[in-house]
Enzyme design. Structure first.
Site, PDB file in Angstrom:
ATOM      1  N   PRO A 127       0.775  -1.253   0.000  1.00 40.28           N
ATOM      2  CA  PRO A 127       0.000   0.000   0.000  1.00 40.28           C
ATOM      3  C   PRO A 127       0.802   1.295   0.000  1.00 40.28           C
ATOM      4  O   PRO A 127       0.761   2.075   0.950  1.00 40.28           O
ATOM      5  CB  PRO A 127      -0.832  -0.138   1.263  1.00 40.28           C
ATOM      6  CG  PRO A 127       0.038  -0.923   2.191  1.00 40.28           C
ATOM      7  CD  PRO A 127       0.766  -1.903   1.307  1.00 40.28           C
ATOM      8  N   CYS A 128       1.514   1.564  -1.087  1.00 39.30           N
ATOM      9  CA  CYS A 128       2.270   2.818  -1.172  1.00 39.30           C
ATOM     10  C   CYS A 128       1.340   4.034  -1.232  1.00 39.30           C
ATOM     11  O   CYS A 128       1.763   5.141  -0.931  1.00 39.30           O
ATOM     12  CB  CYS A 128       3.217   2.803  -2.365  1.00 39.30           C
ATOM     13  SG  CYS A 128       2.429   2.576  -3.953  1.00 39.30           S
TER      14      CYS A 128
END
Length: 164
Positions: A127-128
């Protein structure tokens, strides 16, 4: 060495391309062009790809908050370290690039951390999109800031309302 397979799925943010094999999913990315995925669907996808498609559907339906897909992203040792740290950011929460740099043990590595985030090959599952500027700004996102905003609102459960 097994052959990499490719599959596609439709999401609210566009067509998603998934590449992997029995060792795990190496890449989840958005296509810039709109294609007909019906003719591209592979019936012989390895289990990690099938699991990825199912879990992405559940995520977008709002019934999944954590992924359990077998991942196998390819990158440098530092990139792998940054991507692993991203997995610790909980659903619905954000961290700043500075906080991520501190977590990795080097506050001066903020640009390197941001660069590694930008090279994340596994969209949403790593989850950047949950990493933001220290001032709360939605800085840098390979899929476009509007997608980052959409994902964060989706995860927060409170969509921004419009007057018209």
């Amino acid at each position: 060495m097994s052959d990499l397979k490719t599959a596609y799925c439709k999401t609210p943010l566009g067509i998603t391309k998934i590449i992997g094999d029995d060792n795990g999913v190496q890449s989840v990315s958005l296509l810039n062009e709109d294609i007909s995925i019906d003719e591209l669907q592979s019936t012989s996808s390895p289990l990690p790809i099938k699991n990825c498609i199912q879990q992405l559907h559940e995520y977008f339906e709002g019934t999944r908050k954590e992924f359990s897909v077998k991942l196998n992203p390819q990158g440098t040792e530092f990139q792998q370290k940054v991507w692993t740290a991203l997995l610790d950011i909980p659903f619905g929460r954000t961290k700043s690039y500075l906080e991520q740099s501190k977590k990795l043990g080097d506050v001066k590595a903020i640009r390197a951390v941001a660069s590694a985030n930008g090279k994340n090959p596994v969209w949403i599952l790593i989850p950047c999109h949950r990493v933001i500027g220290s001032d709360g700004s939605l800085t840098g996102y390979a899929g476009g800031i509007w997608r980052k905003k959409w994902l964060l609102e989706h995860e927060s459960g409170s969509k921004q309302q419009t007057l018209f």
